[in-house]
Design an enzyme around this catalytic site. Structure first.
Site, PDB file in Angstrom:
ATOM      1  N   THR A   9      -4.300   5.574   2.754  1.00 19.02           N
ATOM      2  CA  THR A   9      -2.978   6.126   2.420  1.00 19.02           C
ATOM      3  C   THR A   9      -2.959   6.755   1.034  1.00 19.02           C
ATOM      4  O   THR A   9      -2.171   7.650   0.772  1.00 19.02           O
ATOM      5  CB  THR A   9      -1.915   5.013   2.532  1.00 19.02           C
ATOM      6  OG1 THR A   9      -2.137   4.280   3.729  1.00 19.02           O
ATOM      7  CG2 THR A   9      -0.512   5.578   2.558  1.00 19.02           C
TER       8      THR A   9
ATOM      9  N   LYS B   2       0.835  -1.207   0.000  1.00 20.77           N
ATOM     10  CA  LYS B   2       0.000   0.000   0.000  1.00 20.77           C
ATOM     11  C   LYS B   2       0.871   1.258   0.000  1.00 20.77           C
ATOM     12  O   LYS B   2       0.524   2.290  -0.566  1.00 20.77           O
ATOM     13  CB  LYS B   2      -0.995  -0.008   1.161  1.00 20.77           C
ATOM     14  CG  LYS B   2      -0.430   0.129   2.566  1.00 20.77           C
ATOM     15  CD  LYS B   2      -0.351   1.565   3.036  1.00 20.77           C
ATOM     16  CE  LYS B   2       0.294   1.669   4.385  1.00 20.77           C
ATOM     17  NZ  LYS B   2       0.543   3.077   4.787  1.00 20.77           N
TER      18      LYS B   2
HETATM   19  O1  LIG Z   1       0.555   3.507   7.500  1.00 24.42           O
HETATM   20  C1  LIG Z   1       0.045   4.583   7.703  1.00 24.42           C
HETATM   21  C2  LIG Z   1      -1.431   4.738   7.876  1.00 24.42           C
HETATM   22  O2  LIG Z   1      -2.064   3.499   8.013  1.00 24.42           O
HETATM   23  C3  LIG Z   1       0.857   5.837   7.691  1.00 24.42           C
HETATM   24  O3  LIG Z   1       1.029   6.170   6.349  1.00 24.42           O
HETATM   25  P1  LIG Z   1       2.351   6.897   5.866  1.00 24.42           P
HETATM   26  O4  LIG Z   1       3.515   6.040   6.312  1.00 24.42           O
HETATM   27  O5  LIG Z   1       2.197   6.985   4.372  1.00 24.42           O
HETATM   28  O6  LIG Z   1       2.372   8.239   6.540  1.00 24.42           O
END
Ligand SMILES: O=C(CO)COP(=O)(O)O
Ligand SMILES: NC(=O)C1=CN([C@@H]2O[C@H](COP(=O)(O)OP(=O)(O)OC[C@H]3O[C@@H](n4cnc5c(N)ncnc54)[C@H](OP(=O)(O)O)[C@@H]3O)[C@@H](O)[C@H]2O)C=CC1
Length: 371
Positions: A272, A215
């Site tokens: 995300t 993701k």
């Molecule tokens: O994993 C996350 C939300 O579930 C945090 O996302 P980021 O690492 O892209 O900030």
């Protein structure tokens, strides 16, 4: 086999929570999970390497470095002493970035009572070996059940008490299946449950870990196209086809399709890929706007797991012989110096395929490289 509502046995909450939870990592997500455990009624200690941060958490109920202005619950213990953090821990959450995991596990090992479950909360795959984080931890901590906690969970929103859900996954032993209430997954889920935080139990550690790693890469792709000026159609296409790439990788490695369409897969992908609160989406957006990597985040060091995940995901895909076109495109732009616009133009004009793959059809695209 589907379990009908009537058959789904609602077990009384006899799964005993773990009384004392140790959180390793005093950053955004470590602090958030310490908050979740505290609000769920647990004794909580957080370990960090930065004394100013651990002092602030312990003495003032705040983490000015990672969550400035956000009030934490009182009573979270915090220390830079790993031994003190772990000596009475009944369960451990490891929340330092994925690249630190092997060393952190080795550092934890002398202080952990045998059999204490360890849940990995970082999202990634070890770049050098292509091992999932669960495999890395199992190598370093062979006497401990290893699991993961993962899902659509921005740290700040979690601390602010926005209703949040996540998946707690441990491989189930035979004993766990005979007595699920005593399984680490059930017990840790109960340990973290509150009116604001709703864990789901899973026995599919592989599927959960693949979801978290992939993701991040798809989010960078969404950011790149958003920064380049494309809008919701493009993002929706990338999310949908990105889920197919997640499913492809997860299934080949023994993960479940239902896991991919669950919180740690589709849930986290949706979150995300939909907000520049995500550092992965934010990095992609900045690059899509034409910034150089060193100019992103005003040059500040920010954890963007998708950058290393794109290397390890592609490495893993090549080892097992699967194609992940969106992840490959992100890898080309981030690590091979490919032009962003041309790369995504090529992505869109690959051979026309069928959805579902089972139809087995593919035709040259009229604007593709063979046109
Ligand atoms: O994993 C996350 C939300 O579930 C945090 O996302 P980021 O690492 O892209 O900030
Ligand atoms: N932030 C979020 O919303 C979410 C993050 N995650 C995941 O959590 C993991 C951690 O990210 P996050 O908390 O956001 O990152 P942050 O940058 O907020 O915090 C990182 C933490 O790790 C510590 N750290 C970094 N390197 C080391 C090391 N070598 N040894 C010991 N400690 C180290 C940092 O310490 P120091 O301050 O001393 O540098 C800091 O406490 C990532 O895998 C991320 O994907 C998952 C869900 C949500």
């Amino acid at each position: 086999m589907t379990i009908s509502k009537s058959d789904q046995q609602i077990l009384p909450a006899l799964a005993k929570p773990y009384p004392r939870i140790a959180v390793i990592g005093s950053g955004s997500w470590g602090t958030a999970l310490a908050t979740v455990a505290k609000r769920a009624g647990r004794e909580v200690v957080i370990w960090g390497r930065d004394e100013k941060t651990t002092d602030a958490i312990r003495e003032r109920g705040e983490n000015p470095k990672y969550l400035p202005g956000v009030e934490l619950p009182k009573g979270i213990d915090a220390t830079t002493d790993m031994g003190a953090a772990l000596k009475d821990a009944d369960a451990v959450l490891v929340v330092t970035p994925s690249k630190t995991l092997r060393k952190i596990c080795a550092r934890m090992k002398p202080h952990l009572k045998k059999g204490v479950p360890v849940a990995l909360c970082a999202k990634g795959i070890e770049t050098k070996t292509g091992l999932l984080l669960g495999e890395v931890a199992a190598e370093e901590l062979p006497d401990h059940p290893i699991g993961a906690l993962s899902g659509p969970t921005f740290a700040k929103e979690t601390v602010l008490g926005h209703p949040t859900a996540a998946t707690v996954a441990f491989d189930f032993t035979y004993a766990d299946r005979l007595s699920p209430k005593d399984s680490p997954a059930a017990r840790l889920a109960i340990s973290m449950s509150s009116e604001f935080f709703r864990p789901y139990i899973s026995d599919d550690l592989v599927g959960v870990e693949i979801g978290g790693a992939v993701k991040n890469v798809i989010a960078i792709a969404c950011g790149m196209m958003s920064g380049a000026g494309f809008a919701e159609n493009t993002r929706a296409a990338l999310i949908t086809r990105g889920m197919d790439e997640m499913k492809t990788l997860a299934e080949v490695l023994g993960g479940r399709r239902e896991t991919v369409t669950g919180l740690s897969g589709a849930g986290d992908l949706t979150l995300t890929c939909s907000s520049t609160t995500s550092r992965n989406m934010s990095l992609g957006t900045q690059l899509g706007k034409g910034l150089k990597r060193e100019e992103c985040f005003d040059g500040k060091p920010v954890v963007v797991e998708g950058e290393v995940n794109s290397i390890s995901v592609i490495d893993l895909a090549q080892r097992i012989g699967v194609s992940l076109p969106i992840c490959e495109s992100v890898h080309a732009v981030l690590h091979e110096g490919a032009d962003l616009t041309q790369t995504f133009r090529d992505l869109w004009s690959r051979p026309i395929e069928a959805e579902p793959k089972a139809l087995g059809l593919a035709f040259d695209h009229p604007f593709g490289e063979n046109a």
